[in-house]
Design a protein around this motif. Sequence first.
Motif, mmCIF file in Angstrom:
data_model
loop_
_atom_site.group_PDB
_atom_site.id
_atom_site.type_symbol
_atom_site.label_atom_id
_atom_site.label_comp_id
_atom_site.label_asym_id
_atom_site.label_seq_id
_atom_site.Cartn_x
_atom_site.Cartn_y
_atom_site.Cartn_z
ATOM 1 N N UNK A 43 -2.001 -6.948 4.722
ATOM 2 C CA UNK A 43 -1.997 -7.800 3.586
ATOM 3 C C UNK A 43 -3.642 -8.000 3.334
ATOM 4 N N UNK A 44 -4.256 -8.478 4.623
ATOM 5 C CA UNK A 44 -5.719 -8.694 4.544
ATOM 6 C C UNK A 44 -6.743 -7.686 3.986
ATOM 7 N N UNK A 45 -6.360 -6.385 4.219
ATOM 8 C CA UNK A 45 -7.199 -5.413 3.752
ATOM 9 C C UNK A 45 -6.980 -5.041 2.210
ATOM 10 N N UNK A 46 -5.513 -5.346 1.791
ATOM 11 C CA UNK A 46 -5.191 -5.455 0.416
ATOM 12 C C UNK A 46 -6.188 -6.468 -0.340
ATOM 13 N N UNK A 47 -6.007 -7.526 0.293
ATOM 14 C CA UNK A 47 -7.084 -8.999 -0.478
ATOM 15 C C UNK A 47 -8.351 -8.323 -0.453
ATOM 16 N N UNK A 86 -12.807 3.499 2.197
ATOM 17 C CA UNK A 86 -12.167 2.742 1.002
ATOM 18 C C UNK A 86 -13.615 1.929 0.478
ATOM 19 N N UNK A 87 -14.317 1.448 1.179
ATOM 20 C CA UNK A 87 -15.393 0.628 0.901
ATOM 21 C C UNK A 87 -16.694 1.376 1.604
ATOM 22 N N UNK A 88 -17.835 0.939 1.152
ATOM 23 C CA UNK A 88 -18.979 1.434 1.553
ATOM 24 C C UNK A 88 -20.082 0.151 1.558
ATOM 25 N N UNK A 89 -20.749 0.130 2.705
ATOM 26 C CA UNK A 89 -22.047 -0.719 2.668
ATOM 27 C C UNK A 89 -23.147 -0.271 2.413
ATOM 28 N N UNK A 104 -13.906 5.566 -4.945
ATOM 29 C CA UNK A 104 -12.789 5.949 -5.544
ATOM 30 C C UNK A 104 -11.401 6.032 -4.843
ATOM 31 N N UNK A 105 -11.650 6.334 -3.377
ATOM 32 C CA UNK A 105 -10.481 6.447 -2.613
ATOM 33 C C UNK A 105 -9.932 4.735 -2.376
ATOM 34 N N UNK A 106 -10.912 3.956 -2.205
ATOM 35 C CA UNK A 106 -10.368 2.586 -2.319
ATOM 36 C C UNK A 106 -9.595 2.162 -3.316
ATOM 37 N N UNK A 107 -10.089 2.392 -4.638
ATOM 38 C CA UNK A 107 -9.471 2.127 -5.854
ATOM 39 C C UNK A 107 -7.999 2.786 -6.002
ATOM 40 N N UNK A 111 -4.517 0.462 -5.898
ATOM 41 C CA UNK A 111 -3.621 0.753 -6.820
ATOM 42 C C UNK A 111 -2.254 0.980 -6.301
ATOM 43 N N UNK A 112 -2.283 1.701 -5.344
ATOM 44 C CA UNK A 112 -0.952 2.173 -4.559
ATOM 45 C C UNK A 112 -0.605 0.764 -3.720
ATOM 46 N N UNK A 113 -1.148 0.210 -3.281
ATOM 47 C CA UNK A 113 -0.797 -1.060 -2.440
ATOM 48 C C UNK A 113 -0.317 -2.173 -3.353
ATOM 49 N N UNK A 114 -1.264 -2.103 -4.550
ATOM 50 C CA UNK A 114 -0.625 -3.384 -5.502
ATOM 51 C C UNK A 114 0.801 -3.131 -5.847
ATOM 52 N N UNK A 115 1.416 -1.819 -5.941
ATOM 53 C CA UNK A 115 2.874 -1.564 -5.969
ATOM 54 C C UNK A 115 3.825 -2.386 -5.037
ATOM 55 N N UNK A 116 3.243 -2.266 -4.146
ATOM 56 C CA UNK A 116 3.987 -2.767 -2.600
ATOM 57 C C UNK A 116 3.871 -4.406 -2.681
#
Length: 159
Positions: A43-47, A86-89, A104-107, A111-116
């Motif tokens: 959940x922290x990663x989704x946030x 999923x993110x870059x610095x 784009x992979x992070x987006x 989106x996949x995680x938002x459904x869950x």
Amino acid sequence: MDTEEPPVPQARPQGCTNFKLRQLMRRVATHYDAEMAQCGLKTTQYSLLSHVLKLGPIRPGDLAVAMKMDASTLTRNLRPLVDAGWVTLEAGADARSRLVHITDAGRDKRAQAQRHWKAAQLGLNETLGVERVMALHALVDDSLALLAALPAQEAGHDE
């Protein structure tokens, strides 16, 4: 003859508020974590993905402030997202600054995680009842506003 009734003692909270809130948070977190695990995220990663999508590109320090967490906690939580691609610095405006970007992979992962996440939220609404969840949100929001007045060293940032 004086028939004055004795004063009624005021009710006081029983038990430790911190302990009770942590118990509730563990139960709620377990519920969300079980659903989010189906897409391979915590959940922290989704946030984090959601905040970077909404606010990014953003400096890590500004992201930590927005999420109300320590900079070191943010750095530790960002590492798996960077490792997964999923993110870059990336370099910021000057040589010392960095910006967090969602890929784009992070987006796609978000989106996949938002459904869950939505399934977890609907399940909690069903279990507790929508009215109780709304009352809980209002109580938490009011409490956070009142606690915001505490000095920073008392309020802390625990995430």
